[in-house]
Write an enzyme that holds these catalytic residues in place. Sequence first.
Site, PDB file in Angstrom:
ATOM      1  N   ASP A  11       0.911  -0.954  -0.053  1.00 22.87           N
ATOM      2  CA  ASP A  11      -0.199   0.141  -0.014  1.00 22.87           C
ATOM      3  C   ASP A  11       0.873   1.329   0.111  1.00 22.87           C
ATOM      4  O   ASP A  11       2.262   0.977   0.209  1.00 22.87           O
ATOM      5  CB  ASP A  11      -0.883  -0.143   1.218  1.00 22.87           C
ATOM      6  N   SER A  12       0.216   2.446  -0.378  1.00 22.18           N
ATOM      7  CA  SER A  12       0.938   3.579  -0.126  1.00 22.18           C
ATOM      8  C   SER A  12       1.627   3.945   1.452  1.00 22.18           C
ATOM      9  O   SER A  12       2.362   4.476   1.633  1.00 22.18           O
ATOM     10  CB  SER A  12       0.006   4.805  -0.529  1.00 22.18           C
ATOM     11  N   GLY A  44      -3.420   8.972  -3.755  1.00 22.92           N
ATOM     12  CA  GLY A  44      -4.590   9.384  -4.024  1.00 22.92           C
ATOM     13  C   GLY A  44      -4.906  10.425  -4.842  1.00 22.92           C
ATOM     14  O   GLY A  44      -5.787  10.923  -5.558  1.00 22.92           O
ATOM     15  N   CYS A  74      -4.704  -1.668  -1.601  1.00 31.47           N
ATOM     16  CA  CYS A  74      -4.995  -0.155  -1.568  1.00 31.47           C
ATOM     17  C   CYS A  74      -5.862   0.030  -2.832  1.00 31.47           C
ATOM     18  O   CYS A  74      -5.667  -0.438  -4.153  1.00 31.47           O
ATOM     19  CB  CYS A  74      -3.536   0.267  -2.294  1.00 31.47           C
ATOM     20  N   ASN A  75      -7.080   0.540  -2.682  1.00 35.27           N
ATOM     21  CA  ASN A  75      -8.239   0.760  -3.736  1.00 35.27           C
ATOM     22  C   ASN A  75      -7.745   1.742  -4.658  1.00 35.27           C
ATOM     23  O   ASN A  75      -8.184   1.388  -6.051  1.00 35.27           O
ATOM     24  CB  ASN A  75      -9.331   1.557  -2.988  1.00 35.27           C
ATOM     25  N   CYS A 183     -11.131   3.005   1.237  1.00 32.35           N
ATOM     26  CA  CYS A 183      -9.734   3.182   1.328  1.00 32.35           C
ATOM     27  C   CYS A 183      -9.174   2.348   2.297  1.00 32.35           C
ATOM     28  O   CYS A 183      -9.949   2.386   3.432  1.00 32.35           O
ATOM     29  CB  CYS A 183      -9.468   4.732   1.368  1.00 32.35           C
ATOM     30  N   HIS A 185      -6.983   2.650   4.469  1.00 29.84           N
ATOM     31  CA  HIS A 185      -6.579   3.495   5.614  1.00 29.84           C
ATOM     32  C   HIS A 185      -7.888   3.970   6.416  1.00 29.84           C
ATOM     33  O   HIS A 185      -7.681   4.091   7.699  1.00 29.84           O
ATOM     34  CB  HIS A 185      -6.036   4.803   5.289  1.00 29.84           C
TER      35      HIS A 185
HETATM   36  N1  DGL Z   1      -4.865   3.200   1.006  1.00 29.59           N
HETATM   37  C1  DGL Z   1      -4.869   3.385  -0.162  1.00 29.59           C
HETATM   38  C2  DGL Z   1      -6.320   3.107  -0.871  1.00 29.59           C
HETATM   39  O1  DGL Z   1      -6.902   2.324  -0.320  1.00 29.59           O
HETATM   40  C3  DGL Z   1      -4.244   4.629  -0.677  1.00 29.59           C
HETATM   41  C4  DGL Z   1      -4.401   5.819  -0.102  1.00 29.59           C
HETATM   42  C5  DGL Z   1      -3.609   7.005  -0.656  1.00 29.59           C
HETATM   43  O2  DGL Z   1      -2.309   6.841  -0.580  1.00 29.59           O
HETATM   44  O3  DGL Z   1      -4.063   8.054  -0.785  1.00 29.59           O
HETATM   45  O4  DGL Z   1      -7.011   3.649  -1.299  1.00 29.59           O
END
Ligand code: DGL
Length: 259
Positions: A11-12, A44, A74-75, A183, A185
Site C-alpha cells: 500500500d502507499s 490518491g 490499496c483501492n 480506502c 486507511h
Molecule cells: N490506502 C490507499 C487506498 O486504499 C491509498 C491511499 C492514498 O495513498 O491516497 O486507496
Amino acid sequence: MKNTNPIGLFDSGIGGTTIWQEIHKLMPTEDTIFLADQKNAPYGTQTKEAILALSHKNIQYLVDQGCKLVVVACNTATTNAIQELRSSFTIPIIGIEPAIKPASLLTKTSTIGVLATKGTITSDLFTSKLKLYPNVKIIEQIGYNLVTLIESGQLHSQEMKDLLQLYLLPMVEQGMDTLVLGCTHYPYLTPIIKTLIPEHILIIDSGEAVAKHTQKILGEHHLLTPHTNKGSTVFYTNVNPSILQTFAPEDIQVQQIEF
Ligand code: DGL
C-alpha cells in the site's frame, strides 16, 4: 512456485495494515511481507501513470522476495492499475475495490455513501462499476487530506474530526444508511466516524472479503501453505518507521529499507 513462499502485500502506507490484519486472521500460518511505500504517499492525489509506476515497482520488489501472490492492499492502486499490473506479472494479483455490491444489498433506503480517495473516485474502473447499480443512489465523497493526516500521526486530531464531519454530514442529510469505506486507511477512522453519524448507519469495508478471496485464489493455484505453525511476518517501509510501528502488531519490528 512453492506453496511455502510468502504472500506479499503493498500500500502507499499505513492502510495496508488493515488488510494484513484480515489476511493474518484468516490464514495465520502463511508467511507475509508487507511493503508500505510511505515515501510516495499519498497515492490518491497522483496521476494514473504515477500510480501504475509505483505499484509496478512495489510488486517487482515483492516478486524479487519470492512472493507467491501479491495483494494490492490499496483501492487507489487497484482502481487505476490492476489490469496493467496483472498483465505484467505471472503470479496471481488480488485487488481491492470499494464494497459497493454488499452495500447495495444491505441498504434499506437505497442510498449509500462512498468515502474514497480522489484517485479511486475518478478512476474509470470505479465509475464504470457505479453504472451496475441504477436503482441505488450512490453519494461519492473524496476524503481530501484524510490519508495525509493518518500518515503524519494525526489520526486523533481535531482537524480529522472536522474534516470527517464536513464530508459525512451532507451524506447523512441525503438519507445514506450504509457507508462504504473505500480506502484501506479508513477503517482506522471507524471509531471517530461512529461519534459523528447516527447509530443506524452501517459502516462497511472490503478487508474481510479480500482475505477470503485471497484464500480462494491460493487454493485454486495449489499455493496454500501446508505449515501448521504461525507464519512469519515482515513489515517494510521506505521512511522512518516510527509512525507505521504504532499501527503494527506488537511483536513486529518495522524495518526501514530502500525500495
Ligand atoms: N490506502 C490507499 C487506498 O486504499 C491509498 C491511499 C492514498 O495513498 O491516497 O486507496
